[in-house]
Design an enzyme around this catalytic site. Sequence first.
Site, PDB file in Angstrom:
ATOM      1  N   ASP A   1       5.111   7.924  13.769  1.00 48.17           N
ATOM      2  CA  ASP A   1       4.185   6.817  14.048  1.00 48.17           C
ATOM      3  C   ASP A   1       3.142   7.335  15.025  1.00 48.17           C
ATOM      4  O   ASP A   1       3.470   8.111  15.940  1.00 48.17           O
ATOM      5  CB  ASP A   1       4.954   5.639  14.665  1.00 48.17           C
ATOM      6  CG  ASP A   1       4.172   4.342  14.597  1.00 48.17           C
ATOM      7  OD1 ASP A   1       4.621   3.414  13.907  1.00 48.17           O
ATOM      8  OD2 ASP A   1       3.086   4.265  15.234  1.00 48.17           O
TER       9      ASP A   1
ATOM     10  N   ALA B   1       5.618   0.258  -0.008  1.00 53.72           N
ATOM     11  CA  ALA B   1       5.506  -1.215  -0.016  1.00 53.72           C
ATOM     12  C   ALA B   1       4.532  -1.619   1.088  1.00 53.72           C
ATOM     13  O   ALA B   1       4.671  -2.693   1.669  1.00 53.72           O
ATOM     14  CB  ALA B   1       6.870  -1.857   0.188  1.00 53.72           C
TER      15      ALA B   1
ATOM     16  N   GLU C   1      -5.050  -4.493  -7.830  1.00 50.52           N
ATOM     17  CA  GLU C   1      -3.988  -5.395  -8.272  1.00 50.52           C
ATOM     18  C   GLU C   1      -4.591  -6.584  -9.008  1.00 50.52           C
ATOM     19  O   GLU C   1      -5.684  -7.034  -8.657  1.00 50.52           O
ATOM     20  CB  GLU C   1      -3.203  -5.902  -7.049  1.00 50.52           C
ATOM     21  CG  GLU C   1      -2.479  -4.770  -6.324  1.00 50.52           C
ATOM     22  CD  GLU C   1      -1.707  -5.238  -5.085  1.00 50.52           C
ATOM     23  OE1 GLU C   1      -1.697  -6.455  -4.794  1.00 50.52           O
ATOM     24  OE2 GLU C   1      -1.119  -4.372  -4.419  1.00 50.52           O
TER      25      GLU C   1
ATOM     26  N   HIS D   1       3.741  -6.527  -5.953  1.00 55.14           N
ATOM     27  CA  HIS D   1       3.421  -6.890  -4.553  1.00 55.14           C
ATOM     28  C   HIS D   1       4.287  -8.074  -4.084  1.00 55.14           C
ATOM     29  O   HIS D   1       3.768  -9.086  -3.606  1.00 55.14           O
ATOM     30  CB  HIS D   1       1.932  -7.212  -4.398  1.00 55.14           C
ATOM     31  CG  HIS D   1       1.453  -7.064  -2.981  1.00 55.14           C
ATOM     32  ND1 HIS D   1       0.186  -6.672  -2.650  1.00 55.14           N
ATOM     33  CD2 HIS D   1       2.088  -7.256  -1.798  1.00 55.14           C
ATOM     34  CE1 HIS D   1       0.049  -6.636  -1.332  1.00 55.14           C
ATOM     35  NE2 HIS D   1       1.197  -6.984  -0.789  1.00 55.14           N
TER      36      HIS D   1
HETATM   37  P1  NAI Z   1       3.159  -3.100  11.955  1.00 52.72           P
HETATM   38  O1  NAI Z   1       1.773  -3.204  12.475  1.00 52.72           O
HETATM   39  O2  NAI Z   1       4.269  -3.740  12.669  1.00 52.72           O
HETATM   40  O3  NAI Z   1       3.521  -1.520  11.818  1.00 52.72           O
HETATM   41  C1  NAI Z   1       2.634  -0.549  11.339  1.00 52.72           C
HETATM   42  C2  NAI Z   1       2.942   0.740  12.085  1.00 52.72           C
HETATM   43  O4  NAI Z   1       2.188   1.800  11.521  1.00 52.72           O
HETATM   44  C3  NAI Z   1       2.565   0.675  13.562  1.00 52.72           C
HETATM   45  O5  NAI Z   1       3.674   1.027  14.360  1.00 52.72           O
HETATM   46  C4  NAI Z   1       1.425   1.661  13.686  1.00 52.72           C
HETATM   47  O6  NAI Z   1       1.388   2.317  14.947  1.00 52.72           O
HETATM   48  C5  NAI Z   1       1.760   2.637  12.574  1.00 52.72           C
HETATM   49  N1  NAI Z   1       0.626   3.443  12.122  1.00 52.72           N
HETATM   50  C6  NAI Z   1      -0.671   3.069  12.020  1.00 52.72           C
HETATM   51  N2  NAI Z   1      -1.411   4.099  11.551  1.00 52.72           N
HETATM   52  C7  NAI Z   1      -0.547   5.126  11.353  1.00 52.72           C
HETATM   53  C8  NAI Z   1      -0.716   6.453  10.899  1.00 52.72           C
HETATM   54  N3  NAI Z   1      -1.931   6.917  10.541  1.00 52.72           N
HETATM   55  N4  NAI Z   1       0.369   7.253  10.845  1.00 52.72           N
HETATM   56  C9  NAI Z   1       1.598   6.788  11.227  1.00 52.72           C
HETATM   57  N5  NAI Z   1       1.811   5.537  11.671  1.00 52.72           N
HETATM   58  C10 NAI Z   1       0.750   4.713  11.724  1.00 52.72           C
HETATM   59  O7  NAI Z   1       3.089  -3.577  10.451  1.00 52.72           O
HETATM   60  P2  NAI Z   1       4.291  -4.055   9.527  1.00 52.72           P
HETATM   61  O8  NAI Z   1       4.453  -5.514   9.657  1.00 52.72           O
HETATM   62  O9  NAI Z   1       5.451  -3.186   9.730  1.00 52.72           O
HETATM   63  O10 NAI Z   1       3.645  -3.802   8.072  1.00 52.72           O
HETATM   64  C11 NAI Z   1       3.493  -2.482   7.564  1.00 52.72           C
HETATM   65  C12 NAI Z   1       2.711  -2.519   6.265  1.00 52.72           C
HETATM   66  O11 NAI Z   1       3.419  -3.296   5.293  1.00 52.72           O
HETATM   67  C13 NAI Z   1       1.319  -3.146   6.368  1.00 52.72           C
HETATM   68  O12 NAI Z   1       0.422  -2.353   5.618  1.00 52.72           O
HETATM   69  C14 NAI Z   1       1.463  -4.489   5.698  1.00 52.72           C
HETATM   70  O13 NAI Z   1       0.251  -4.900   5.114  1.00 52.72           O
HETATM   71  C15 NAI Z   1       2.498  -4.172   4.633  1.00 52.72           C
HETATM   72  N6  NAI Z   1       3.233  -5.339   4.127  1.00 52.72           N
HETATM   73  C16 NAI Z   1       3.507  -5.389   2.788  1.00 52.72           C
HETATM   74  C17 NAI Z   1       4.201  -6.457   2.259  1.00 52.72           C
HETATM   75  C18 NAI Z   1       4.530  -6.494   0.811  1.00 52.72           C
HETATM   76  O14 NAI Z   1       4.704  -7.584   0.249  1.00 52.72           O
HETATM   77  N7  NAI Z   1       4.650  -5.374   0.164  1.00 52.72           N
HETATM   78  C19 NAI Z   1       4.607  -7.608   3.091  1.00 52.72           C
HETATM   79  C20 NAI Z   1       4.354  -7.407   4.513  1.00 52.72           C
HETATM   80  C21 NAI Z   1       3.657  -6.309   4.980  1.00 52.72           C
END
Ligand code: NAI
Length: 409
Positions: free
Chosen positions: A181, A238, A269, A292
């Site tokens: 991260d 995801a 999508e 999704h």
């Molecule tokens: P979050 O904001 O809690 O975690 C994202 C993490 O990625 C953070 O810790 C951040 O520091 C890290 N990060 C950012 N840029 C980075 C990089 N270049 N390299 C490594 N780490 C990096 O977000 P959350 O809630 O965990 O969501 C993660 C992803 O999942 C988002 O893209 C969100 O849109 C997606 N999502 C997808 C869903 C689905 O239905 N498939 C539902 C909910 C979220």
Amino acid sequence: MKRTSYNKSQMKVVLLEGIHPNAKNMFEADGYTHVECYEKALPPEQLATVLKNARFIGIRSRTQLTEQILEAAPNLLAIGCFCIGTNQVDLEAAEKRGVPVFNAPFANTRSVAELVVAEMVMLMRGIPEKNAAAHRHQWLKSAANAYEVRGKTVAIIGYGHIGSQVGVLAEALGMRVRFFDIANKLALGNAVRCQSFEEAVNGAEIVTFHVPATPETRHMVNAETLAMMKPGVAIINASRGHVIDVAALVDALKSGHVRGAAIDVFPKEPTSNQEPFESPLCEFDNVLLTPHIGGSTQEAQANIGIEVAEKLIAYSNTGTTTGAVNFPQVGLPQQENAFRILHIHHNQPGVLSQINELFSKRDINIVGQYLQTSKHIGYVVTDIDRQSDESILHDLKAVPGTIRARILY
Ligand code: NAI
């Protein structure tokens, strides 16, 4: 419970798009009994009519709250997006009208994490291709290339809300967990924090992505980064569609470098269930494709209903804007023996001193005051020592730069 200067039962709450009944129940339990629920999104004209005297609106992803619609809702106090995304709302137009917008960014975290863990098991056993063959009446009974996840290594890229939950669940299945991260994240359980992407993916049997959409995460999975991974790796995405360079993944699937993949999000999508889904990945039996739905569960919807309603009620009752996506953040409990006034204004010099002059002229003592600003607006919550009459509201509204003012209690 404090005596409020407004009658909650007269404050109209409009909930559209079949929002989970938890939301209505939360409002009613708090005394907001004028709740109108609609199963679907409304056409713009009907929406404007319904919003005319609404104080709160709850929407999901189909309702577009444009500047024009907001213009037709002069009494609106706050907007609740009962979902994750907020790009269906003109956030800046809402901010400039002094209307905070709330959402539920983490209510579906667990749902995504569970799906990802299930996919790890499926991919390591080659289930997607065996399932596809069985649907074509073929019997692929074999232990070749089928593995337990116990003792295997998963690399989690992005260890935020979802990534860290995946780590906890994977560890419970006996997996080794590594993550990368860009932020300094506390490793849960026995997870190992890696200093680079390359270190995290090196030797991992499964690599799963949980990063946001940023320029840095675009095509994080490409020919070069795939080559860093162990032959036979399984890929899970995801997070966001643009994280994977699909052409590079197709090549790696064809060569067998990637044993299989589970993909829930795509660069393009369909916008509705009526539109066909097209992807170069459709041809691969060993790719689990889902529309999704990582976060789409009944539990997530129920959690969203509670989380967003709670935020709207907290704003209405106490002025708290914590978690608003377009507004200065002020988080305040109710103060005993104090009376609270909210003032939202354009972010320009001198507003606070003019507000305070109005109190001092009336010999009112300020017992607490909290000011936060954003680029466009300032939000000041003032607790005073005695209840003032409506004339102060009149004067506060006359302060140059005022967007709106409200006596809470
Ligand atoms: P979050 O904001 O809690 O975690 C994202 C993490 O990625 C953070 O810790 C951040 O520091 C890290 N990060 C950012 N840029 C980075 C990089 N270049 N390299 C490594 N780490 C990096 O977000 P959350 O809630 O965990 O969501 C993660 C992803 O999942 C988002 O893209 C969100 O849109 C997606 N999502 C997808 C869903 C689905 O239905 N498939 C539902 C909910 C979220």
